[in-house]
Design an enzyme around this catalytic site. Structure first.
Site, PDB file in Angstrom:
ATOM      1  N   ASN A   1      12.730   1.700   0.617  1.00 23.21           N
ATOM      2  CA  ASN A   1      12.726   2.194  -0.770  1.00 23.21           C
ATOM      3  C   ASN A   1      11.863   3.465  -0.825  1.00 23.21           C
ATOM      4  O   ASN A   1      10.914   3.586  -1.593  1.00 23.21           O
ATOM      5  CB  ASN A   1      12.189   1.116  -1.734  1.00 23.21           C
ATOM      6  CG  ASN A   1      12.460   1.502  -3.186  1.00 23.21           C
ATOM      7  OD1 ASN A   1      11.576   1.521  -4.006  1.00 23.21           O
ATOM      8  ND2 ASN A   1      13.685   1.859  -3.492  1.00 23.21           N
ATOM      9  N   LEU A   2      12.238   4.399   0.045  1.00 25.47           N
ATOM     10  CA  LEU A   2      11.386   5.561   0.308  1.00 25.47           C
ATOM     11  C   LEU A   2      11.289   6.482  -0.903  1.00 25.47           C
ATOM     12  O   LEU A   2      12.255   6.685  -1.629  1.00 25.47           O
ATOM     13  CB  LEU A   2      11.947   6.343   1.505  1.00 25.47           C
ATOM     14  CG  LEU A   2      12.098   5.525   2.799  1.00 25.47           C
ATOM     15  CD1 LEU A   2      12.634   6.407   3.925  1.00 25.47           C
ATOM     16  CD2 LEU A   2      10.784   4.868   3.212  1.00 25.47           C
ATOM     17  N   HIS A   3      10.100   7.028  -1.096  1.00 24.17           N
ATOM     18  CA  HIS A   3       9.858   8.012  -2.159  1.00 24.17           C
ATOM     19  C   HIS A   3       9.071   9.168  -1.540  1.00 24.17           C
ATOM     20  O   HIS A   3       8.794   9.169  -0.326  1.00 24.17           O
ATOM     21  CB  HIS A   3       9.140   7.362  -3.343  1.00 24.17           C
ATOM     22  CG  HIS A   3       7.900   6.599  -2.975  1.00 24.17           C
ATOM     23  ND1 HIS A   3       6.795   7.193  -2.377  1.00 24.17           N
ATOM     24  CD2 HIS A   3       7.591   5.284  -3.093  1.00 24.17           C
ATOM     25  CE1 HIS A   3       5.862   6.292  -2.183  1.00 24.17           C
ATOM     26  NE2 HIS A   3       6.327   5.108  -2.578  1.00 24.17           N
TER      27      HIS A   3
ATOM     28  N   GLY B   1       6.088   9.917  -1.450  1.00 26.59           N
ATOM     29  CA  GLY B   1       4.875   9.536  -0.717  1.00 26.59           C
ATOM     30  C   GLY B   1       5.195   9.233   0.746  1.00 26.59           C
ATOM     31  O   GLY B   1       4.499   9.691   1.666  1.00 26.59           O
ATOM     32  N   HIS B   2       6.286   8.476   0.950  1.00 25.24           N
ATOM     33  CA  HIS B   2       6.700   8.178   2.336  1.00 25.24           C
ATOM     34  C   HIS B   2       7.118   9.464   3.050  1.00 25.24           C
ATOM     35  O   HIS B   2       6.810   9.660   4.233  1.00 25.24           O
ATOM     36  CB  HIS B   2       7.902   7.223   2.352  1.00 25.24           C
ATOM     37  CG  HIS B   2       7.625   5.879   1.763  1.00 25.24           C
ATOM     38  ND1 HIS B   2       8.192   5.452   0.598  1.00 25.24           N
ATOM     39  CD2 HIS B   2       6.854   4.856   2.208  1.00 25.24           C
ATOM     40  CE1 HIS B   2       7.796   4.221   0.326  1.00 25.24           C
ATOM     41  NE2 HIS B   2       6.979   3.834   1.286  1.00 25.24           N
TER      42      HIS B   2
ATOM     43  N   LYS C   1      -3.089   5.714  -0.476  1.00 25.77           N
ATOM     44  CA  LYS C   1      -2.964   4.909  -1.694  1.00 25.77           C
ATOM     45  C   LYS C   1      -3.322   3.458  -1.397  1.00 25.77           C
ATOM     46  O   LYS C   1      -3.984   2.795  -2.180  1.00 25.77           O
ATOM     47  CB  LYS C   1      -1.540   4.985  -2.242  1.00 25.77           C
ATOM     48  CG  LYS C   1      -1.491   4.507  -3.656  1.00 25.77           C
ATOM     49  CD  LYS C   1      -0.126   4.092  -4.067  1.00 25.77           C
ATOM     50  CE  LYS C   1      -0.192   2.678  -4.521  1.00 25.77           C
ATOM     51  NZ  LYS C   1       0.856   1.827  -4.092  1.00 25.77           N
TER      52      LYS C   1
ATOM     53  N   LEU D   1       2.563   7.390  -6.588  1.00 24.29           N
ATOM     54  CA  LEU D   1       3.913   6.918  -6.274  1.00 24.29           C
ATOM     55  C   LEU D   1       3.842   5.552  -5.594  1.00 24.29           C
ATOM     56  O   LEU D   1       3.002   5.324  -4.727  1.00 24.29           O
ATOM     57  CB  LEU D   1       4.630   7.908  -5.352  1.00 24.29           C
ATOM     58  CG  LEU D   1       4.942   9.292  -5.909  1.00 24.29           C
ATOM     59  CD1 LEU D   1       5.955  10.002  -5.018  1.00 24.29           C
ATOM     60  CD2 LEU D   1       5.485   9.229  -7.318  1.00 24.29           C
TER      61      LEU D   1
ATOM     62  N   ARG E   1       6.812  -0.073  -6.392  1.00 22.82           N
ATOM     63  CA  ARG E   1       6.719  -1.041  -7.491  1.00 22.82           C
ATOM     64  C   ARG E   1       6.713  -0.369  -8.864  1.00 22.82           C
ATOM     65  O   ARG E   1       6.850  -1.057  -9.869  1.00 22.82           O
ATOM     66  CB  ARG E   1       5.492  -1.924  -7.305  1.00 22.82           C
ATOM     67  CG  ARG E   1       5.650  -2.860  -6.101  1.00 22.82           C
ATOM     68  CD  ARG E   1       4.599  -3.940  -6.047  1.00 22.82           C
ATOM     69  NE  ARG E   1       4.931  -4.957  -5.063  1.00 22.82           N
ATOM     70  CZ  ARG E   1       4.374  -5.060  -3.858  1.00 22.82           C
ATOM     71  NH1 ARG E   1       3.454  -4.191  -3.474  1.00 22.82           N
ATOM     72  NH2 ARG E   1       4.749  -6.024  -3.031  1.00 22.82           N
TER      73      ARG E   1
END
Ligand code: PAF
Length: 283
Positions: free
Chosen positions: A32-34, A36-37, A151, A186, A189
């Site tokens: 569920n990459l965003h 931040g990843h 984070k 980010l 969740r």
């Protein structure tokens, strides 16, 4: 980018890189990459010759009643995002590969002490699951360097200690938190938040910023700062789990002359548990 699901094909890809002395980076994720990843993946490309990303929703780091079954699984979209980055190899093992005897019959890797404080108080088995799976991924991939987001600051410090204690020859690199324009860190969740909760969520970072400001302008009663922050969180609609000011390196309670500090918090908005932190110098 190649996608592999078995140790055998993983080794087939890694072997030639290792033979020619290329530096291999690992970015472990639960998918569920965003952005931040993707910041981790980009940093990995800057400091290594080859970038391996793992996607594995690790059952053992979820407690009873937590969101393991509903955790967002978006592999096709994750692959699309990784194709736009400098990823050489994607490792997507299934549960049976990493837990051949099931998730409660295997060997655990546990970092005592650090795993029982802060988030570990309300999620007692969480960090044992994290360190166990990260140790397995380190063994499967044998990276030269592995990158983790700041984070999850407690997780980062626990993984650093595990790596030192077990003499695992991997460098651990922390990468700064990526935030939305309103300050919200980010996180996968964040997608659980309702519109109303999403509007409240950035207050978590603002309240931590206020803690930092109070301390850097001379307030050394850390417990007073933290309890005011807990009250503020409650006033804007959170159910605070904790707010704590700790030594940035050891996560121990600091003395007033400690310079490198971190203020960490976890708080619920409805059923969604958000965490955040700010690392700062008190002088
Ligand atoms: O930070 C995460 O996404 C997970 O805890 C990790 C490090 C991938 C282990 O499952």
């Amino acid at each position: 980018m190649f996608t592999v699901r078995t140790i055998h094909s993983l080794r087939d890809h890694l072997h030639p890189w290792r033979r020619t002395g290329e530096r291999i980076a690992l970015v472990p994720t639960m998918g569920n990459l965003h952005s931040g990843h993707l910041a981790l993946v980009r940093r990995a490309g800057e400091i290594a010759d080859r970038v391996v990303v793992s996607i594995f929703v690790n059952p053992t780091q979820f407690g009873v009643g937590e969101d393991y079954s509903t955790y967002p699984r978006t592999l096709d979209e994750d692959i699309r995002l990784l194709l736009g980055e400098n990823t050489d190899l994607l490792f997507t093992p299934d549960v049976g590969l990493l837990y051949p005897d099931g998730t409660d019959q295997g060997t655990w890797v546990e970092v005592p002490g650090l795993s029982g404080i802060l988030c570990g108080r309300s999620r007692p088995s969480h960090f044992r699951g994290v360190t166990t799976v990260v140790a397995k991924l380190f063994n499967c991939i044998q990276p030269d360097v592995a990158l983790f987001g700041e984070k999850d600051y407690q997780q980062l410090q626990i993984i650093r200690k595990m790596t030192r204690d077990l003499c695992i020859p991997v460098e651990i690199v922390g990468v700064p938190t990526v935030r939305e324009s309103d300050g919200l860190a980010l996180s996968s969740r964040n997608s659980y938040l309702t519109l109303a909760q999403r509007r409240i969520a950035p207050q978590l970072y603002r309240i931590l910023q206020r803690c930092r400001e109070q301390i850097t302008t001379g307030e050394y009663d850390f417990e007073a700062v933290a309890s005011e922050a807990r009250r503020e969180l409650q006033a804007v609609g959170f159910r605070p789990d904790y707010v704590e000011i700790r030594c940035a390196n050891s996560l121990a309670p600091p003395t007033p002359d400690e310079e490198q500090l971190v203020v960490l918090a976890a708080a619920y908005l409805g059923r969604t548990r958000l965490i955040d932190n700010i690392i700062f110098s008190s002088k």
